[in-house]
Design an enzyme around this catalytic site. Structure first.
Site, PDB file in Angstrom:
ATOM      1  N   THR A 166      15.622 -11.555  13.565  1.00 17.88           N
ATOM      2  CA  THR A 166      16.928 -12.161  13.855  1.00 17.88           C
ATOM      3  C   THR A 166      17.230 -12.092  15.353  1.00 17.88           C
ATOM      4  O   THR A 166      17.636 -13.086  15.968  1.00 17.88           O
ATOM      5  CB  THR A 166      18.032 -11.431  13.057  1.00 17.88           C
ATOM      6  OG1 THR A 166      17.731 -11.575  11.665  1.00 17.88           O
ATOM      7  CG2 THR A 166      19.403 -12.009  13.348  1.00 17.88           C
ATOM      8  N   ASN A 175      10.880 -19.714   4.918  1.00 14.58           N
ATOM      9  CA  ASN A 175      11.062 -18.477   4.164  1.00 14.58           C
ATOM     10  C   ASN A 175      11.442 -18.721   2.701  1.00 14.58           C
ATOM     11  O   ASN A 175      11.264 -17.849   1.862  1.00 14.58           O
ATOM     12  CB  ASN A 175      12.115 -17.587   4.829  1.00 14.58           C
ATOM     13  CG  ASN A 175      13.369 -18.335   5.195  1.00 14.58           C
ATOM     14  OD1 ASN A 175      13.330 -19.262   6.001  1.00 14.58           O
ATOM     15  ND2 ASN A 175      14.474 -17.966   4.595  1.00 14.58           N
ATOM     16  N   ALA A 211       8.127  -7.174  11.825  1.00 13.79           N
ATOM     17  CA  ALA A 211       7.103  -6.316  11.207  1.00 13.79           C
ATOM     18  C   ALA A 211       7.276  -6.125   9.705  1.00 13.79           C
ATOM     19  O   ALA A 211       6.292  -5.970   8.982  1.00 13.79           O
ATOM     20  CB  ALA A 211       7.108  -4.947  11.899  1.00 13.79           C
ATOM     21  N   CYS A 219      19.501 -13.251   2.554  1.00 10.62           N
ATOM     22  CA  CYS A 219      20.837 -13.073   3.136  1.00 10.62           C
ATOM     23  C   CYS A 219      21.824 -14.061   2.534  1.00 10.62           C
ATOM     24  O   CYS A 219      23.019 -13.908   2.664  1.00 10.62           O
ATOM     25  CB  CYS A 219      20.780 -13.197   4.650  1.00 10.62           C
ATOM     26  SG  CYS A 219      19.482 -14.238   5.246  1.00 10.62           S
TER      27      CYS A 219
HETATM   28  N1  PLP Z   1      13.131 -15.801  10.264  1.00 13.04           N
HETATM   29  C1  PLP Z   1      12.608 -15.943   9.040  1.00 13.04           C
HETATM   30  C2  PLP Z   1      11.813 -17.163   8.718  1.00 13.04           C
HETATM   31  C3  PLP Z   1      12.807 -14.947   8.082  1.00 13.04           C
HETATM   32  O1  PLP Z   1      12.292 -15.089   6.861  1.00 13.04           O
HETATM   33  C4  PLP Z   1      13.571 -13.793   8.426  1.00 13.04           C
HETATM   34  C5  PLP Z   1      13.853 -12.741   7.429  1.00 13.04           C
HETATM   35  O2  PLP Z   1      14.209 -13.021   6.301  1.00 13.04           O
HETATM   36  C6  PLP Z   1      14.077 -13.689   9.725  1.00 13.04           C
HETATM   37  C7  PLP Z   1      13.840 -14.721  10.617  1.00 13.04           C
HETATM   38  C8  PLP Z   1      14.883 -12.508  10.157  1.00 13.04           C
HETATM   39  O3  PLP Z   1      14.039 -11.401  10.397  1.00 13.04           O
HETATM   40  P1  PLP Z   1      14.610  -9.910  10.359  1.00 13.04           P
HETATM   41  O4  PLP Z   1      14.833  -9.584   8.914  1.00 13.04           O
HETATM   42  O5  PLP Z   1      13.536  -9.075  10.977  1.00 13.04           O
HETATM   43  O6  PLP Z   1      15.864  -9.891  11.148  1.00 13.04           O
END
Ligand code: PLP
Length: 383
Positions: free
Chosen positions: A72, A151, A200, A325
């Site tokens: 994020t 995702n 990670a 989320c």
């Molecule tokens: N980008 C994608 C495509 C994701 O799937 C996610 C997590 O669900 C993120 C960004 C965010 O990553 P993080 O959970 O490390 O903040």
């Protein structure tokens, strides 16, 4: 009751070999890499080693890798930091319609600050429409952001071709490779990306540890102001165990990629085939496109995704409605909506994502439980 975890796209458990590498940095080697004494130097050495390793695995130079608190932050930094750095040149950016909320929300902030944002549409399989992407470009476009793998559906984007289209017009290209890294080979030279984000915990590393690749010569504005960490570009005491864990997780993912990808895709295909054979009126969202080996996103006609998730959870199957989320809300998935699906199907999408720790019997048992739950919900609807 048996628990079957099919939500590896949300997060993966930390691989024991990764944890083992991390443990010393919580204990005897706890120093702050910014400190000038021996404890600090030991921490700095570990951080440098992790940076070298992460850089090598993505085909970058160590000076092009910045550690962050996860995907994020890396996404926000790439989008906002780049747009602000280039604001004199132009104030328009283009982002993929099915991007993660980390990119969408960063673009919303830019819009509130007076930038313009256009969306690059995807086709019915979730793949970026390249002609429409080109039409979205304007003389003042400075940045395009399109993820490597989605995702929710696992659908892969033609990032190299997108990078070339961008570069032909002097536009920078950022790709969110959070879902792709680990599962696919991610090389910044091959993808042509000017910036690329990693996280990670999607590849058996720790949560709260990510990275942003920024091509040499490109200077972003800072997202997090503070001390002089990360070569003055990101304040905050370095997360040494997190960086060490990410490097080891990436090393293992690269070394074992071919074997894991083949195994996981066999499980996913076996599950999908069994569901499609056993249940009527099921659609595989993005099934016609190249996908990550692990992800199956299914819509069951007449069944609400959220209700199906609860029913599955009661039977011990952990899956997800679109992005983790976004679950808890009944909003249709923006990814499925962008693929042109009607609201009912976009609300019905359930993501099953397999991992190297799943067994073939789990894929079969999960498919049977899906059938039972879908039929139960359909019966309840008719009653
Ligand atoms: N980008 C994608 C495509 C994701 O799937 C996610 C997590 O669900 C993120 C960004 C965010 O990553 P993080 O959970 O490390 O903040």
């Amino acid at each position: 009751m048996r628990e079957i975890y099919l939500d590896h796209a949300a997060t993966t458990p930390v691989e024991p070999r990764v944890l083992e590498k991390m443990l010393p940095y919580f204990g005897e080697t706890f120093g702050n890499p910014s400190s000038l004494h021996g404890y600090g130097r030991a921490g700095a050495r570990a951080l440098d080693g992790a940076r070298d390793a992460v850089a090598a695995y993505i085909g970058a130079a160590p000076a092009e890798v910045y550690f962050t608190s996860g995907g994020t932050e890396a996404d926000n930094w790439a989008v906002r930091g780049c747009a602000h750095a280039l604001a004199e040149k132009g104030r328009h950016i283009v982002i993929g319609a099915s991007e993660h909320h980390a990119v969408l929300a960063a673009a919303d902030i830019l819009r509130a600050e007076g930038f313009s944002v256009s969306f690059a549409p995807v086709n019915g399989e979730g793949v970026t429409d390249l002609a429409a992407l080109e039409r979205a470009f304007r003389p003042d476009t400075v940045l395009a952001a399109v993820m490597t793998a989605n995702n929710e559906t696992g659908v892969l984007q033609p990032v190299r071709r997108i990078a070339d289209l961008c570069h032909a017009r002097g536009i920078l290209f950022f790709t969110d490779a959070v879902q792709a890294a680990g599962a696919l080979s991610v090389d910044v030279k091959d993808s042509g990306a000017d910036m690329l984000s990693l996280s990670a915990h999607k590849f058996y590393g720790p949560k709260g540890s990510g990275a942003l690749y920024v091509r040499a010569g490109l200077k972003l504005h800072k997202l997090i102001a503070g001390g002089q960490q990360e070569r003055g570009m990101r304040g905050g005491t370095d997360n040494v165990p997190g960086a060490v864990g990410m490097a080891e997780a990436l090393r293992l993912a690269c070394a074992e990629r071919a074997q894991n990808a083949a195994y996981v895709s066999r499980l996913r295909d076996r599950f999908e085939e069994r569901v499609l054979r056993g249940v009527e009126n099921v659609l595989v969202n993005g099934g016609g496109a190249a996908r990550l080996p692990s992800v199956s996103n299914l819509s069951f006609e007449g069944v609400d995704g959220e209700q199906l998730l609860y029913a599955l959870d009661l039977q011990g199957v952990a899956a997800s409605a679109g992005a983790a989320c976004a679950s808890g809300s009944v909003e249709p998935s923006h990814v499925l909506a962008a693929m042109g699906m009607p609201a009912a199907r976009a609300r019905g999408g359930v993501r099953f994502s397999f991992g190297k720790d799943n067994a073939a019997e789990e894929a079969d048992a999960a498919a049977d439980i899906v059938k039972e739950c879908v039929e139960g919900l359909r019966r309840a609807r008719r009653a």
